[in-house]
Design a protein around this motif. Structure first.
Motif, PDB file in Angstrom:
ATOM      1  N   GLY A 153       0.806  -1.211   0.000  1.00 23.89           N
ATOM      2  CA  GLY A 153       0.000   0.000   0.000  1.00 23.89           C
ATOM      3  C   GLY A 153       0.839   1.261   0.000  1.00 23.89           C
ATOM      4  O   GLY A 153       0.474   2.270  -0.622  1.00 23.89           O
ATOM      5  N   VAL A 154       1.965   1.228   0.681  1.00 22.24           N
ATOM      6  CA  VAL A 154       2.829   2.410   0.768  1.00 22.24           C
ATOM      7  C   VAL A 154       3.642   2.602  -0.508  1.00 22.24           C
ATOM      8  O   VAL A 154       3.773   3.725  -1.020  1.00 22.24           O
ATOM      9  CB  VAL A 154       3.765   2.301   1.988  1.00 22.24           C
ATOM     10  N   PHE A 155       4.174   1.517  -1.043  1.00 21.81           N
ATOM     11  CA  PHE A 155       5.019   1.604  -2.239  1.00 21.81           C
ATOM     12  C   PHE A 155       4.273   0.993  -3.429  1.00 21.81           C
ATOM     13  O   PHE A 155       4.649  -0.052  -3.966  1.00 21.81           O
ATOM     14  CB  PHE A 155       6.340   0.863  -2.001  1.00 21.81           C
ATOM     15  N   ARG A 156       3.209   1.655  -3.814  1.00 19.52           N
ATOM     16  CA  ARG A 156       2.334   1.133  -4.869  1.00 19.52           C
ATOM     17  C   ARG A 156       3.049   0.953  -6.200  1.00 19.52           C
ATOM     18  O   ARG A 156       2.759   0.017  -6.961  1.00 19.52           O
ATOM     19  CB  ARG A 156       1.122   2.050  -5.059  1.00 19.52           C
ATOM     20  N   ASN A 157       3.970   1.847  -6.511  1.00 14.46           N
ATOM     21  CA  ASN A 157       4.653   1.771  -7.806  1.00 14.46           C
ATOM     22  C   ASN A 157       5.779   0.739  -7.821  1.00 14.46           C
ATOM     23  O   ASN A 157       6.415   0.523  -8.842  1.00 14.46           O
ATOM     24  CB  ASN A 157       5.229   3.137  -8.185  1.00 14.46           C
ATOM     25  N   ARG A 158       6.019   0.092  -6.667  1.00 15.80           N
ATOM     26  CA  ARG A 158       7.075  -0.923  -6.607  1.00 15.80           C
ATOM     27  C   ARG A 158       6.522  -2.274  -6.149  1.00 15.80           C
ATOM     28  O   ARG A 158       7.257  -3.093  -5.602  1.00 15.80           O
ATOM     29  CB  ARG A 158       8.185  -0.468  -5.644  1.00 15.80           C
ATOM     30  N   ARG A 159       5.234  -2.480  -6.371  1.00 16.52           N
ATOM     31  CA  ARG A 159       4.613  -3.714  -5.892  1.00 16.52           C
ATOM     32  C   ARG A 159       5.271  -4.960  -6.475  1.00 16.52           C
ATOM     33  O   ARG A 159       5.528  -5.932  -5.766  1.00 16.52           O
ATOM     34  CB  ARG A 159       3.123  -3.707  -6.233  1.00 16.52           C
ATOM     35  N   GLY A 160       5.528  -4.929  -7.792  1.00 18.71           N
ATOM     36  CA  GLY A 160       6.144  -6.087  -8.434  1.00 18.71           C
ATOM     37  C   GLY A 160       7.512  -6.402  -7.858  1.00 18.71           C
ATOM     38  O   GLY A 160       7.846  -7.572  -7.620  1.00 18.71           O
ATOM     39  N   ALA A 161       8.294  -5.371  -7.616  1.00 18.82           N
ATOM     40  CA  ALA A 161       9.633  -5.564  -7.074  1.00 18.82           C
ATOM     41  C   ALA A 161       9.571  -6.113  -5.649  1.00 18.82           C
ATOM     42  O   ALA A 161      10.371  -6.973  -5.262  1.00 18.82           O
ATOM     43  CB  ALA A 161      10.406  -4.243  -7.103  1.00 18.82           C
ATOM     44  N   ILE A 162       8.609  -5.610  -4.856  1.00 20.70           N
ATOM     45  CA  ILE A 162       8.476  -6.080  -3.480  1.00 20.70           C
ATOM     46  C   ILE A 162       8.078  -7.549  -3.447  1.00 20.70           C
ATOM     47  O   ILE A 162       8.660  -8.353  -2.702  1.00 20.70           O
ATOM     48  CB  ILE A 162       7.445  -5.229  -2.718  1.00 20.70           C
ATOM     49  N   ILE A 163       7.086  -7.913  -4.253  1.00 24.86           N
ATOM     50  CA  ILE A 163       6.656  -9.312  -4.302  1.00 24.86           C
ATOM     51  C   ILE A 163       7.801 -10.201  -4.780  1.00 24.86           C
ATOM     52  O   ILE A 163       8.017 -11.304  -4.248  1.00 24.86           O
ATOM     53  CB  ILE A 163       5.427  -9.462  -5.216  1.00 24.86           C
ATOM     54  N   SER A 164       8.555  -9.726  -5.764  1.00 22.29           N
ATOM     55  CA  SER A 164       9.701 -10.497  -6.258  1.00 22.29           C
ATOM     56  C   SER A 164      10.732 -10.698  -5.161  1.00 22.29           C
ATOM     57  O   SER A 164      11.337 -11.780  -5.051  1.00 22.29           O
ATOM     58  CB  SER A 164      10.341  -9.782  -7.452  1.00 22.29           C
ATOM     59  N   ALA A 165      10.948  -9.662  -4.342  1.00 22.35           N
ATOM     60  CA  ALA A 165      11.910  -9.771  -3.237  1.00 22.35           C
ATOM     61  C   ALA A 165      11.433 -10.793  -2.212  1.00 22.35           C
ATOM     62  O   ALA A 165      12.237 -11.579  -1.684  1.00 22.35           O
ATOM     63  CB  ALA A 165      12.116  -8.406  -2.587  1.00 22.35           C
ATOM     64  N   TYR A 166      10.132 -10.792  -1.947  1.00 26.28           N
ATOM     65  CA  TYR A 166       9.586 -11.787  -1.019  1.00 26.28           C
ATOM     66  C   TYR A 166       9.782 -13.197  -1.562  1.00 26.28           C
ATOM     67  O   TYR A 166      10.199 -14.108  -0.845  1.00 26.28           O
ATOM     68  CB  TYR A 166       8.101 -11.524  -0.772  1.00 26.28           C
ATOM     69  N   VAL A 167       9.476 -13.385  -2.836  1.00 29.79           N
ATOM     70  CA  VAL A 167       9.628 -14.708  -3.455  1.00 29.79           C
ATOM     71  C   VAL A 167      11.094 -15.129  -3.457  1.00 29.79           C
ATOM     72  O   VAL A 167      11.431 -16.271  -3.125  1.00 29.79           O
ATOM     73  CB  VAL A 167       9.071 -14.705  -4.890  1.00 29.79           C
ATOM     74  N   ALA A 168      11.982 -14.183  -3.808  1.00 31.98           N
ATOM     75  CA  ALA A 168      13.419 -14.495  -3.825  1.00 31.98           C
ATOM     76  C   ALA A 168      13.901 -14.885  -2.434  1.00 31.98           C
ATOM     77  O   ALA A 168      14.745 -15.774  -2.278  1.00 31.98           O
ATOM     78  CB  ALA A 168      14.201 -13.286  -4.347  1.00 31.98           C
ATOM     79  N   GLY A 169      13.362 -14.215  -1.419  1.00 38.04           N
ATOM     80  CA  GLY A 169      13.747 -14.538  -0.048  1.00 38.04           C
ATOM     81  C   GLY A 169      13.344 -15.947   0.336  1.00 38.04           C
ATOM     82  O   GLY A 169      14.135 -16.690   0.944  1.00 38.04           O
ATOM     83  N   VAL A 170      12.125 -16.343  -0.028  1.00 39.94           N
ATOM     84  CA  VAL A 170      11.656 -17.694   0.281  1.00 39.94           C
ATOM     85  C   VAL A 170      12.466 -18.737  -0.474  1.00 39.94           C
ATOM     86  O   VAL A 170      12.884 -19.756   0.101  1.00 39.94           O
ATOM     87  CB  VAL A 170      10.149 -17.826  -0.063  1.00 39.94           C
ATOM     88  N   VAL A 171      12.715 -18.475  -1.773  1.00 38.28           N
ATOM     89  CA  VAL A 171      13.503 -19.413  -2.574  1.00 38.28           C
ATOM     90  C   VAL A 171      14.918 -19.541  -2.023  1.00 38.28           C
ATOM     91  O   VAL A 171      15.447 -20.642  -1.861  1.00 38.28           O
ATOM     92  CB  VAL A 171      13.542 -18.960  -4.049  1.00 38.28           C
ATOM     93  N   GLY A 172      15.538 -18.395  -1.714  1.00 38.72           N
ATOM     94  CA  GLY A 172      16.887 -18.420  -1.156  1.00 38.72           C
ATOM     95  C   GLY A 172      16.941 -19.129   0.179  1.00 38.72           C
ATOM     96  O   GLY A 172      17.879 -19.868   0.488  1.00 38.72           O
ATOM     97  N   PHE A 173      15.896 -18.928   0.975  1.00 37.85           N
ATOM     98  CA  PHE A 173      15.792 -19.586   2.283  1.00 37.85           C
ATOM     99  C   PHE A 173      15.749 -21.095   2.124  1.00 37.85           C
ATOM    100  O   PHE A 173      16.461 -21.832   2.815  1.00 37.85           O
ATOM    101  CB  PHE A 173      14.539 -19.068   2.998  1.00 37.85           C
ATOM    102  N   VAL A 174      14.925 -21.561   1.197  1.00 37.87           N
ATOM    103  CA  VAL A 174      14.787 -22.997   0.967  1.00 37.87           C
ATOM    104  C   VAL A 174      16.091 -23.590   0.431  1.00 37.87           C
ATOM    105  O   VAL A 174      16.527 -24.655   0.877  1.00 37.87           O
ATOM    106  CB  VAL A 174      13.639 -23.273  -0.003  1.00 37.87           C
ATOM    107  N   LEU A 175      16.737 -22.894  -0.497  1.00 38.50           N
ATOM    108  CA  LEU A 175      17.957 -23.403  -1.084  1.00 38.50           C
ATOM    109  C   LEU A 175      19.092 -23.485  -0.069  1.00 38.50           C
ATOM    110  O   LEU A 175      19.921 -24.411  -0.125  1.00 38.50           O
ATOM    111  CB  LEU A 175      18.379 -22.537  -2.275  1.00 38.50           C
ATOM    112  N   GLN A 176      19.157 -22.519   0.845  1.00 37.03           N
ATOM    113  CA  GLN A 176      20.216 -22.540   1.850  1.00 37.03           C
ATOM    114  C   GLN A 176      20.050 -23.679   2.832  1.00 37.03           C
ATOM    115  O   GLN A 176      21.024 -24.169   3.388  1.00 37.03           O
ATOM    116  CB  GLN A 176      20.244 -21.207   2.626  1.00 37.03           C
ATOM    117  N   ARG A 177      18.803 -24.074   3.072  1.00 32.44           N
ATOM    118  CA  ARG A 177      18.567 -25.146   4.028  1.00 32.44           C
ATOM    119  C   ARG A 177      18.937 -26.486   3.436  1.00 32.44           C
ATOM    120  O   ARG A 177      19.158 -27.439   4.142  1.00 32.44           O
ATOM    121  CB  ARG A 177      17.088 -25.140   4.458  1.00 32.44           C
TER     122      ARG A 177
END
Length: 311
Positions: A287-311
């Motif tokens: 809601g705060v960074f409306r023009n960067r929604r895609g980038a934020i969601i991508s960062a969340y997904v990258a974080g989950v993927v990176g988390f899984v790969l590190q484990r």
């Protein structure tokens, strides 16, 4: 973790010791009158049209969780309880392995090894500390967009460091609580189950429930602070259920870190980091960074993927 020593506890003994450690830690908060909370029996609060309770004002005679004298007493209590739990665990190792007084150094060394008291000496032991920050790539990226990361435009030393960490509340939340809770609920309890021959899967998914249940007592605090009304009871119930779920999930993660590394340091660093970051709020960030929604969601997904790969 390495295979357990020749000492093998039965499952019942492991459960009882786990319960003892949990009760020792939580019970230490209520033994002394200085660490116990107190609430006025007549204190109530009003509700709005939606029957949602509002936090009431603290009365002069009451003792609340964030009162300085309560914090000091509780910090002392949990440090003492943690020391006692480690001592009891050491006694189990001592008696179970049949050490003599002349073998005290060996018994102490074995106890410290099982509890994971070791310093990182290689990059392989440092990398586990990065698993949790990787999971938070989304919130960290949102913090970057808001200029809230260290030394960015909206980052102020006094607000983000001094007022947050150099206070009694900060010492409790970011130093004493993470360290003592991880030592008791990860090192002591998981090591006890390890000695009982429990499988890794059981230790990861069953032992952390003690950590989650240890936070349920906060419901009484919430119920009283919101006025002992039906709405206060609902808030206390839902808050406790959420906290039980969140702390149990977090316990699964830190249990995995402890069992994977054999060190208590990665769980402690993960605990401190999560306390600093808080619960991610993706909806607010979008809601705060409306023009960067895609980038934020991508960062969340990258974080989950990176988390899984590190484990």
């Amino acid at each position: 973790m390495s295979p357990p020593p020749t000492l093998t506890l039965n499952t019942t003994s492991a459960h009882l010791l786990s319960l003892l450690f949990s009760l020792t830690y939580v019970g230490s908060l209520y033994i002394s009158k200085h660490s116990r909370l107190s609430f006025s029996s007549s204190a109530t609060t009003t509700t709005n049209k939606g029957d949602r309770a509002r936090a009431r004002e603290k009365e002069h005679s009451e003792r609340w969780r964030d009162d300085p004298d309560v914090i000091r007493a509780r910090l002392f209590a949990v440090c003492l309880a943690t020391t006692l739990c480690c001592t009891i665990f050491g006694g189990v190792v001592w008696c179970g392995l049949g050490f003599s007084w002349g073998e005290l150094p060996s018994a102490l060394s074995q106890t410290l090894l099982l509890l994971g008291f070791s310093l990182p000496i290689s990059s392989g032991e440092i990398l586990p500390h990065l698993i949790t920050p990787t999971l938070f790539l989304g919130p960290l990226f949102s913090g970057y967009l808001g200029g809230q990361l260290p030394f960015q435009r909206n980052w102020v030393w006094e607000n983000h460091v001094t007022r947050r960490f150099c206070t009694l509340v900060g010492v409790r939340n970011y130093v004493v609580a993470p360290i003592t809770e991880e030592i008791v609920f990860r090192a002591c309890i998981l090591s006890i189950y390890h000695l009982s021959g429990a499988s890794t899967l059981k230790m990861i998914f069953l032992a952390p429930l003690a950590f989650g249940l240890a936070h349920v007592h906060h419901a009484w605090d919430t119920y009283n602070r919101y006025g002992r009304t039906p709405s206060a009871a609902k808030r206390a119930l839902f808050t406790s259920l959420f906290q039980l779920t969140y702390t149990s999930l977090f316990g699964f993660h830190t249990s995995f870190l402890f069992l994977r590394t054999g060190s208590i340091l990665p769980p402690i660093s993960a605990h401190i980091f999560c306390n600093v970051m808080g619960v991610p709020d993706l909806g607010w960030e979008l809601g705060v960074f409306r023009n960067r929604r895609g980038a934020i969601i991508s960062a969340y997904v990258a974080g989950v993927v990176g988390f899984v790969l590190q484990r």
